[in-house]
Design a protein around this motif. Structure first.
Motif, PDB file in Angstrom:
ATOM      1  N   LEU A 237      -1.890   4.649   9.558  1.00 10.22           N
ATOM      2  CA  LEU A 237      -3.340   5.146   9.772  1.00 10.22           C
ATOM      3  C   LEU A 237      -3.736   6.216   8.964  1.00 10.22           C
ATOM      4  O   LEU A 237      -4.951   6.133   8.449  1.00 10.22           O
ATOM      5  CB  LEU A 237      -3.624   5.178  11.252  1.00 10.22           C
ATOM      6  N   LYS A 238      -2.829   7.081   8.668  1.00  3.81           N
ATOM      7  CA  LYS A 238      -3.180   8.434   7.997  1.00  3.81           C
ATOM      8  C   LYS A 238      -3.235   7.950   6.375  1.00  3.81           C
ATOM      9  O   LYS A 238      -4.230   8.472   5.704  1.00  3.81           O
ATOM     10  CB  LYS A 238      -2.143   9.478   8.123  1.00  3.81           C
ATOM     11  N   SER A 239      -2.436   7.119   5.930  1.00  7.51           N
ATOM     12  CA  SER A 239      -2.551   6.609   4.584  1.00  7.51           C
ATOM     13  C   SER A 239      -3.625   5.960   4.273  1.00  7.51           C
ATOM     14  O   SER A 239      -4.062   5.910   3.245  1.00  7.51           O
ATOM     15  CB  SER A 239      -1.236   5.668   4.449  1.00  7.51           C
ATOM     16  N   ILE A 240      -4.160   5.108   5.282  1.00  8.92           N
ATOM     17  CA  ILE A 240      -5.554   4.298   4.955  1.00  8.92           C
ATOM     18  C   ILE A 240      -6.564   5.451   4.705  1.00  8.92           C
ATOM     19  O   ILE A 240      -7.488   5.330   3.762  1.00  8.92           O
ATOM     20  CB  ILE A 240      -5.961   3.499   6.118  1.00  8.92           C
ATOM     21  N   ILE A 241      -6.643   6.381   5.563  1.00  6.96           N
ATOM     22  CA  ILE A 241      -7.737   7.380   5.412  1.00  6.96           C
ATOM     23  C   ILE A 241      -7.868   7.976   3.942  1.00  6.96           C
ATOM     24  O   ILE A 241      -8.640   8.199   3.180  1.00  6.96           O
ATOM     25  CB  ILE A 241      -7.481   8.232   6.435  1.00  6.96           C
ATOM     26  N   VAL A 242      -6.383   8.676   3.537  1.00 11.40           N
ATOM     27  CA  VAL A 242      -6.300   9.306   2.387  1.00 11.40           C
ATOM     28  C   VAL A 242      -6.756   8.205   1.327  1.00 11.40           C
ATOM     29  O   VAL A 242      -7.256   8.646   0.145  1.00 11.40           O
ATOM     30  CB  VAL A 242      -4.880   9.727   2.303  1.00 11.40           C
ATOM     31  N   CYS A 243      -6.108   7.210   1.283  1.00 12.72           N
ATOM     32  CA  CYS A 243      -6.323   6.204   0.233  1.00 12.72           C
ATOM     33  C   CYS A 243      -7.963   5.788  -0.041  1.00 12.72           C
ATOM     34  O   CYS A 243      -8.457   5.707  -1.153  1.00 12.72           O
ATOM     35  CB  CYS A 243      -5.598   4.821   0.242  1.00 12.72           C
ATOM     36  N   ARG A 244      -8.552   5.844   1.142  1.00  8.31           N
ATOM     37  CA  ARG A 244      -9.896   5.294   1.092  1.00  8.31           C
ATOM     38  C   ARG A 244     -10.911   6.368   0.441  1.00  8.31           C
ATOM     39  O   ARG A 244     -11.732   5.989  -0.207  1.00  8.31           O
ATOM     40  CB  ARG A 244     -10.330   4.892   2.542  1.00  8.31           C
ATOM     41  N   LYS A 245     -10.411   7.532   0.895  1.00  8.96           N
ATOM     42  CA  LYS A 245     -10.921   8.795   0.234  1.00  8.96           C
ATOM     43  C   LYS A 245     -11.024   8.801  -1.358  1.00  8.96           C
ATOM     44  O   LYS A 245     -11.828   9.278  -2.090  1.00  8.96           O
ATOM     45  CB  LYS A 245     -10.476  10.154   0.715  1.00  8.96           C
ATOM     46  N   ALA A 246      -9.965   8.141  -1.908  1.00 13.35           N
ATOM     47  CA  ALA A 246      -9.673   7.908  -3.365  1.00 13.35           C
ATOM     48  C   ALA A 246     -10.422   6.637  -3.886  1.00 13.35           C
ATOM     49  O   ALA A 246     -10.294   6.305  -5.249  1.00 13.35           O
ATOM     50  CB  ALA A 246      -8.217   8.246  -3.740  1.00 13.35           C
ATOM     51  N   ASP A 247     -10.925   6.064  -3.071  1.00 15.47           N
ATOM     52  CA  ASP A 247     -11.513   4.729  -3.386  1.00 15.47           C
ATOM     53  C   ASP A 247     -10.480   3.664  -3.933  1.00 15.47           C
ATOM     54  O   ASP A 247     -10.618   2.811  -4.854  1.00 15.47           O
ATOM     55  CB  ASP A 247     -12.825   4.946  -4.519  1.00 15.47           C
ATOM     56  N   ILE A 248      -9.522   3.851  -3.300  1.00 13.67           N
ATOM     57  CA  ILE A 248      -8.378   2.614  -3.402  1.00 13.67           C
ATOM     58  C   ILE A 248      -8.473   1.502  -2.335  1.00 13.67           C
ATOM     59  O   ILE A 248      -8.425   1.938  -1.246  1.00 13.67           O
ATOM     60  CB  ILE A 248      -6.888   3.499  -3.611  1.00 13.67           C
ATOM     61  N   THR A 249      -8.281   0.200  -2.790  1.00 13.35           N
ATOM     62  CA  THR A 249      -8.216  -0.652  -1.982  1.00 13.35           C
ATOM     63  C   THR A 249      -7.090  -0.733  -1.050  1.00 13.35           C
ATOM     64  O   THR A 249      -5.963  -0.572  -1.707  1.00 13.35           O
ATOM     65  CB  THR A 249      -8.417  -2.132  -2.507  1.00 13.35           C
ATOM     66  N   VAL A 250      -6.931  -0.844   0.284  1.00  8.50           N
ATOM     67  CA  VAL A 250      -5.889  -0.586   1.016  1.00  8.50           C
ATOM     68  C   VAL A 250      -5.515  -1.957   1.808  1.00  8.50           C
ATOM     69  O   VAL A 250      -6.429  -2.678   2.304  1.00  8.50           O
ATOM     70  CB  VAL A 250      -5.815   0.390   2.024  1.00  8.50           C
ATOM     71  N   LYS A 251      -4.200  -2.529   1.604  1.00  5.07           N
ATOM     72  CA  LYS A 251      -3.849  -3.776   2.372  1.00  5.07           C
ATOM     73  C   LYS A 251      -2.431  -3.391   3.126  1.00  5.07           C
ATOM     74  O   LYS A 251      -1.954  -2.474   2.799  1.00  5.07           O
ATOM     75  CB  LYS A 251      -3.470  -4.901   1.368  1.00  5.07           C
ATOM     76  N   VAL A 252      -2.220  -3.992   4.284  1.00  6.97           N
ATOM     77  CA  VAL A 252      -1.108  -3.613   5.250  1.00  6.97           C
ATOM     78  C   VAL A 252      -0.312  -4.960   5.126  1.00  6.97           C
ATOM     79  O   VAL A 252      -0.589  -6.093   5.683  1.00  6.97           O
ATOM     80  CB  VAL A 252      -1.756  -3.213   6.496  1.00  6.97           C
ATOM     81  N   ILE A 253       1.003  -4.520   4.884  1.00  4.06           N
ATOM     82  CA  ILE A 253       2.012  -5.513   5.055  1.00  4.06           C
ATOM     83  C   ILE A 253       2.603  -5.549   6.547  1.00  4.06           C
ATOM     84  O   ILE A 253       3.217  -4.344   6.839  1.00  4.06           O
ATOM     85  CB  ILE A 253       3.152  -5.552   3.879  1.00  4.06           C
ATOM     86  N   SER A 254       2.519  -6.524   7.113  1.00  5.75           N
ATOM     87  CA  SER A 254       3.124  -6.392   8.489  1.00  5.75           C
ATOM     88  C   SER A 254       4.309  -7.162   8.656  1.00  5.75           C
ATOM     89  O   SER A 254       4.575  -8.240   8.170  1.00  5.75           O
ATOM     90  CB  SER A 254       2.180  -7.174   9.623  1.00  5.75           C
ATOM     91  N   PHE A 255       5.233  -6.676   9.549  1.00  7.51           N
ATOM     92  CA  PHE A 255       6.561  -7.120   9.641  1.00  7.51           C
ATOM     93  C   PHE A 255       6.730  -7.098  11.405  1.00  7.51           C
ATOM     94  O   PHE A 255       6.097  -6.687  11.777  1.00  7.51           O
ATOM     95  CB  PHE A 255       7.665  -6.222   9.232  1.00  7.51           C
ATOM     96  N   LYS A 256       7.773  -8.354  11.613  1.00  9.33           N
ATOM     97  CA  LYS A 256       7.863  -8.509  13.034  1.00  9.33           C
ATOM     98  C   LYS A 256       8.694  -7.171  13.551  1.00  9.33           C
ATOM     99  O   LYS A 256       9.191  -6.631  12.900  1.00  9.33           O
ATOM    100  CB  LYS A 256       8.893  -9.655  13.155  1.00  9.33           C
ATOM    101  N   GLU A 257       8.379  -7.072  14.721  1.00 15.53           N
ATOM    102  CA  GLU A 257       8.948  -5.859  15.396  1.00 15.53           C
ATOM    103  C   GLU A 257      10.283  -5.603  15.368  1.00 15.53           C
ATOM    104  O   GLU A 257      11.264  -6.476  15.182  1.00 15.53           O
ATOM    105  CB  GLU A 257       8.619  -5.914  17.301  1.00 15.53           C
ATOM    106  N   GLY A 258      10.885  -4.217  14.691  1.00 17.72           N
ATOM    107  CA  GLY A 258      12.170  -4.057  14.437  1.00 17.72           C
ATOM    108  C   GLY A 258      12.657  -4.562  13.011  1.00 17.72           C
ATOM    109  O   GLY A 258      13.750  -4.350  12.461  1.00 17.72           O
ATOM    110  N   LYS A 259      11.610  -5.004  12.137  1.00 19.73           N
ATOM    111  CA  LYS A 259      12.245  -5.482  10.934  1.00 19.73           C
ATOM    112  C   LYS A 259      11.780  -4.664   9.771  1.00 19.73           C
ATOM    113  O   LYS A 259      10.386  -4.065  10.069  1.00 19.73           O
ATOM    114  CB  LYS A 259      11.549  -6.844  10.519  1.00 19.73           C
ATOM    115  N   ASP A 260      11.988  -4.445   8.836  1.00 19.34           N
ATOM    116  CA  ASP A 260      11.800  -3.649   7.671  1.00 19.34           C
ATOM    117  C   ASP A 260      12.168  -4.683   6.400  1.00 19.34           C
ATOM    118  O   ASP A 260      12.727  -5.551   6.413  1.00 19.34           O
ATOM    119  CB  ASP A 260      12.161  -2.259   7.478  1.00 19.34           C
ATOM    120  N   PRO A 261      11.741  -4.142   5.150  1.00 21.95           N
ATOM    121  CA  PRO A 261      12.024  -5.188   3.856  1.00 21.95           C
ATOM    122  C   PRO A 261      13.380  -5.302   3.649  1.00 21.95           C
ATOM    123  O   PRO A 261      13.664  -6.298   3.344  1.00 21.95           O
ATOM    124  CB  PRO A 261      11.311  -4.178   2.822  1.00 21.95           C
ATOM    125  N   ALA A 262      13.993  -4.427   4.038  1.00 28.43           N
ATOM    126  CA  ALA A 262      15.603  -4.403   3.567  1.00 28.43           C
ATOM    127  C   ALA A 262      16.153  -5.367   4.564  1.00 28.43           C
ATOM    128  O   ALA A 262      17.046  -6.370   4.114  1.00 28.43           O
ATOM    129  CB  ALA A 262      16.181  -3.033   3.883  1.00 28.43           C
TER     130      ALA A 262
END
Length: 300
Positions: A237-262
């Motif tokens: 949520l905080k990152s979305i705000i910081v990126c929007r202030k800089a006019d950067i388009t933001v997308k969010v990658i969602s993972f199942k609970e307890g999962k991460d990329p690794a």
């Protein structure tokens, strides 16, 4: 893709021109200069990498996490032996002083004995390399259940964590106007091992305006790939705000609970990780889905 000072430093190094030290506010209170700390870090990285290659325990841990030897060498991963001062003895043997090692945040001084001790012990080491190719700091992950789980260098004349991103030295060549922002070293390495080389990681802080300015010149869209726990949600949520202030388009990658990329790469393979990126949702949809979980949307 460098800031002004970084560009000057890179070109000066290339041309063999010394930058006047009095013009650079980059010395520690002890008087140790940035260039000296960079030299020390380079030797420390070599020491850690050699220790890893000679440690069956460390290699087994990384193999269990799905890391191959080519990716280990690509990132220059290392291992800090669980020794009181093995690295300190090695580096002082090369002519560096304890004062310099302390300024580089590689050693501390024992309050009980006054002896120098290695700051990183019994940990997998992740060298943090800036866009000029210099090793500026280190991150360490405990092999066992030691706490803290992750240990990062503090700020030094060569390193400011609020202005640095792990693996940006690699990712900036593969951005294609998109960058994936992760929370940890292992997540970034998982992406790179899967062939997705535009991933970087935060260094124990929330995304800062300085970090956004660092990446802003060469991206249009940032993909947030942060943890799905409460801390990760708040960071998203905080990152979305910081990126929007800089006019950067933001997308969010969602993972199942307890999962991460690794975890996804290890358990489900490259295709599953790639699908996760391709199914990223725009930040507005993420915010609406987040609010829908918090509030009753059945009433006006």
């Amino acid at each position: 893709n460098l800031d002004y000072v970084g560009a000057v430093e890179l070109l000066a190094k290339r041309a063999g021109i010394a930058i006047p030290e009095q013009a650079r506010p980059d010395q520690a209170p002890s008087g140790v200069k940035k260039t000296r700390i960079v030299e020390i870090n380079r030797e420390a990285a070599r020491f850690f990498h050699a220790q890893l290659l000679n440690s069956p325990e460390a290699k087994d841990y990384l193999a269990q996490r799905g890391l191959t030897m080519p990716i280990i060498k690509h990132f220059g991963l290392g291992y800090a032996p669980d020794s009181f001062n093995a690295m300190q003895l090695h580096l002082t043997g090369l002519g560096y002083t304890v004062e310099e090692l302390t300024a580089a945040f590689l050693c501390g001084i024992s309050a009980k004995t006054g002896r120098p001790y290695d700051y990183f012990r019994g940990r997998i080491i992740f060298p943090i390399i800036d866009v000029s190719g210099d090793v500026v700091a280190f991150g360490g992950r405990a092999l066992g259940d030691g706490m803290p789980k992750y240990l990062n260098s503090s700020d030094t004349p060569a390193f400011k964590k609020s202005r640095t991103l792990f693996a940006l030295n690699f990712a900036r060549h593969s951005c294609a106007e998109r960058l994936i922002l992760c929370e940890g070293y292992m997540d970034v390495i998982a992406y790179h091992q899967a062939g997705i080389q535009n991933a970087v990681a935060l260094l124990g802080t929330a995304l800062t305006e300085e970090q956004v300015k660092l990446i802003q010149p060469f991206i249009e869209t940032i993909f947030l790939s942060l943890d799905s726990d409460n801390a990760g949600i708040q960071a998203t949520l905080k990152s979305i705000i910081v990126c929007r202030k800089a006019d950067i388009t933001v997308k969010v990658i969602s993972f199942k609970e307890g999962k991460d990329p690794a975890d996804i790469l290890l358990n489900n393979g490259v295709e599953a990780l790639t699908r996760s990126v391709e199914s990223a949702i725009i930040d507005v949809d993420y915010l609406l889905s987040f609010l829908a979980k918090e509030y009753n949307t059945d009433t006006p």
